[in-house]
Design an enzyme around this catalytic site. Structure first.
Site, PDB file in Angstrom:
ATOM      1  CG  HIS A 200       0.714  34.190 -23.001  1.00  0.00           C
ATOM      2  ND1 HIS A 200       0.198  35.541 -22.636  1.00  0.00           N
ATOM      3  CD2 HIS A 200       2.103  34.459 -23.743  1.00  0.00           C
ATOM      4  CE1 HIS A 200       0.859  36.277 -23.460  1.00  0.00           C
ATOM      5  NE2 HIS A 200       2.113  35.922 -24.107  1.00  0.00           N
ATOM      6  CD  GLU A 442      12.060  37.263 -44.387  1.00  0.00           C
ATOM      7  OE1 GLU A 442      11.402  36.414 -43.715  1.00  0.00           O
ATOM      8  OE2 GLU A 442      12.198  38.477 -43.744  1.00  0.00           O
ATOM      9  CG  ASP A 466       8.038  35.860 -44.056  1.00  0.00           C
ATOM     10  OD1 ASP A 466       6.594  35.583 -43.875  1.00  0.00           O
ATOM     11  OD2 ASP A 466       8.545  36.354 -43.223  1.00  0.00           O
ATOM     12  CB  CYS A 513      17.057  31.504 -39.690  1.00  0.00           C
ATOM     13  SG  CYS A 513      16.330  32.857 -40.582  1.00  0.00           S
TER      14      CYS A 513
HETATM   15  C1  PEP Z   1      11.098  33.337 -41.798  1.00  0.00           C
HETATM   16  O1  PEP Z   1      10.188  33.972 -42.396  1.00  0.00           O
HETATM   17  O2  PEP Z   1      11.436  32.159 -42.229  1.00  0.00           O
HETATM   18  C2  PEP Z   1      11.670  33.796 -40.449  1.00  0.00           C
HETATM   19  C3  PEP Z   1      12.808  33.170 -40.038  1.00  0.00           C
HETATM   20  O3  PEP Z   1      11.217  34.864 -40.129  1.00  0.00           O
HETATM   21  P1  PEP Z   1       9.943  35.096 -39.287  1.00  0.00           P
HETATM   22  O4  PEP Z   1       9.513  33.890 -38.983  1.00  0.00           O
HETATM   23  O5  PEP Z   1      10.151  35.729 -37.975  1.00  0.00           O
HETATM   24  O6  PEP Z   1       9.049  35.750 -40.153  1.00  0.00           O
HETATM   25 MG    MG Z   2      10.223  36.129 -42.007  1.00  0.00          MG
END
Ligand code: PEP
Ligand code: MG
Length: 592
Positions: A200, A442, A466, A513
């Site tokens: 934080h 993922e 992931d 993403c």
């Molecule tokens: C990912 O796994 O790339 C993802 C975008 O999800 P998170 O990082 O929230 O697991």
């Molecule tokens: Mg993920």
């Protein structure tokens, strides 16, 4: 007469958590420890002692609420919410009850009992498996100091609101509540022995715009107040007694950085389009409705990943349908007509809501998380799906499921959506009948069955964070295997290609993403593999756009062709770096 020996230059390396460079006199903060003695009470003293403890809790609560109001006014809701954790702990009946019981039964002074109980809790949290929970240790210790200050009638030891002159602050740790009170004008920067990227204190430093470096081991013991220092929040470095040469180099670095910032600022309103004319959709990853402003100012085209689990963390009760609807609707309405992709709850793994009291698992990343968890928590999932469906009435909402491993999960989740659409229709509540539903890719199994997912899924979004951890069996949070966690591993390159190909064969689009999408070095590889959309943190948008505007798609395709036949992650990475540095050298010039 022997003059005073000038001290030599010393360099300390840590973790960069808030960008910027500053230089000036150092102030080392050493917290004087509370002197807490153990005192036995007489029977007659006990009620007074319990009352003294309760009054200290009330006073602490007032102080935290006051601080929270101040932070809300100056920084906004996201930062103010940090103090919800403090308030929750302060109202924790188990902790408070245990202290009062011990004061009564053992007839001991409240400060002694509170300190030992709180310390025991802090140690238990510090040893937790889950990173989010571990980071709450700092919040609990912060709170403990405040309660003890009030019990012992000690004035706030770190009153940093009234620094006499500009300083770089150095301390073992800086609690969120101390950070929130920093005088922005006189605090040049700060550095601490401990802490990580997601603590934080780090988040607060970024919001305050104060350069900061954490994780510097024992810098607070190595330095003296009044030493002269330079703090580099880009590269995570603190340099004490910098030589003229170092100061000159930093002068140059700052000039380059200022000119880069200007260039990045200029393209915020420009489209993300390659040199040879292909537009690339560039969207943002967000965690809270409060992030919407950043999406706009950094020039993203909507939201490619809204991580909804952050609405569920750090609170006493789960959010109900209404609260969720308000949050999703606020984001959708604010960003219309740009799309907003809301991801259903991805709890578990390293994101974990303490009030759900999930049992500890041996392999949490392979366990009861995300869609698996939601499908078995129908009431909770129903509230979220209904809230998202209702927000979809805005017309620009899409939804996706995390951690899909195969078609069954997708079909089950979609069947629930069908059921809730019927419910809402019967209730006369509006929603978008055509809202697109996609899946995150993922898990390697999802790549292998991507052909059957495409169809029921209207788009794919590759969660590279992931996907890499599962494909290479390298825990994304374990430093010991971080050398194996390689985005340019041929297996990862091929998995991404297979996903994109399956999407395109079925006429749907494929986004990325995960963190790869925000790394300018890896972006040409992703685009060369055919990825249609990149979604990254709002602050990552401008550098990626800058690079895209200097890239020819044919160069990206040649890079991808090389990566697909290469057997060496290092060689592919090297090629990626060479291309990125060649076309956008200024992006890499604030590195030292
Ligand atoms: C990912 O796994 O790339 C993802 C975008 O999800 P998170 O990082 O929230 O697991
Ligand atoms: Mg993920």
């Amino acid at each position: 007469m022997a003059g005073r020996q000038p001290k030599g230059e010393r360099i300390f390396r840590g973790i960069a958590v808030s960008a910027g460079v500053c230089r000036g006199k150092i102030l080392v903060l050493h917290r004087t420890r509370h002197v807490i003695g153990r005192r036995e009470l007489t029977e007659a003293e006990v009620p007074g002692e319990v009352q003294r403890f309760e009054q200290a809790l009330v006073r602490t609560r007032h102080q935290i609420l006051e601080l929270q109001r101040k932070v809300m006014k100056e920084l906004g809701a996201n930062e103010a919410n940090i103090f919800d954790a403090h308030l929750l702990m302060l109202e924790d009946q188990v902790l408070v009850g245990e202290v009062i019981r011990a004061v009564r039964e053992q007839k001991l002074n409240a400060d002694y009992v509170f300190h030992s109980v709180a310390e025991r809790y802090a140690e238990a949290i510090a040893g937790a498996n889950d990173e989010y929970l571990r980071e709450r240790t700092a919040d609990l210790r912060d709170l403990t100091v405040r309660v003890l200050d009030n019990l012992l009638d000690v004035k706030d030891q770190f009153d940093l609101r009234h620094l006499a002159e500009p300083r770089i602050l150095i301390s073992h740790d800086l609690s969120p509540s101390t950070t929130a009170q920093l005088d922005r004008k006189l605090t040049l920067g700060f550095a601490t022995d401990i802490g990580g990227q997601t603590s934080h204190t780090a988040i607060m430093a970024r919001s305050l715009g104060i350069p900061a470096v954490v994780g510097l081991h024992d810098i607070s013991h190595e330095l003296d107040s009044d030493d002269y220092g330079l703090l580099d929040g880009y590269n995570g470095v603190v340099i004490v007694n910098p030589t003229d040469q170092t100061l000159f180099e930093y002068g140059q670095l700052l000039k380059r950085r200022a000119s880069l910032d200007e260039k990045l600022h200029e393209i915020e309103t420009q489209p993300a389009i390659t040199l040879d004319g292909t537009p690339i959709r560039l969207s943002a990853n967000i965690e809270n409705p409060g992030d919407v402003e950043a999406v706009r100012t950094h020039g993203a085209e909507g939201v490619g990943l809204f991580r909804t689990e952050f609405l569920f963390l750090n609170r006493a009760q789960l959010p109900d349908e209404e609260e969720q609807y308000r949050a999703y609707h606020e984001v959708a309405a604010a960003l219309k007509p740009h799309p907003v992709v809301i991801r259903t709850l991805d709890l578990g793994g390293d994101k974990f809501a303490s009030h759900l009291q999930l049992a500890q698992e041996l392999n949490p990343f392979l366990g009861w998380r995300a869609i698996r968890f939601c499908l078995q928590q129908p009431e909770m999932f129903r509230r979220q799906l209904r809230a998202i469906l209702r927000a979809s009435a805005e017309g620009n909402v899409k939804m996706m499921y995390p951690m899909i491993s195969g078609l069954d999960e997708l079909n089950q989740a979609n069947a629930l959506v069908g059921q809730y659409r019927a419910e809402l229709r019967a209730e006369g509540k509006p929603f978008d009948d055509k809202m697109e539903i996609g899946v995150m890719i993922e898990i390697p199994s999802a790549v292998l069955v991507a052909n059957s997912l495409a169809g029921p899924a209207k788009f794919f979004s590759i969660g590279s964070n992931d996907l890499i951890q599962y494909a290479l069996a390298a825990d994304r949070t374990n430093e010991k295997v971080s050398h194996l966690y390689e985005p340019t591993h041929p297996a990862i390159v091929r998995l991404i290609k297979m996903t994109v190909d399956a999407a395109h064969e079925h006429g749907i689009h494929a986004a990325v993403c995960g963190e790869m999408a925000g790394d300018p070095v890896l972006v040409p590889l992703l685009l060369g593999l055919g990825v249609d959309e990149l979604s990254t943190a709002p602050t990552g948008i401008a550098p990626v756009k800058y690079l895209i505007r200097r890239l020819k798609l044919e160069e990206a395709r040649a890079l991808a062709a090389f990566a697909l036949q290469s057997s060496s992650p290092a060689e592919t990475l090297n090629r990626c770096q060479t291309l990125a540095r060649e076309i956008a050298p200024s992006l890499f010039e604030s590195k030292i």
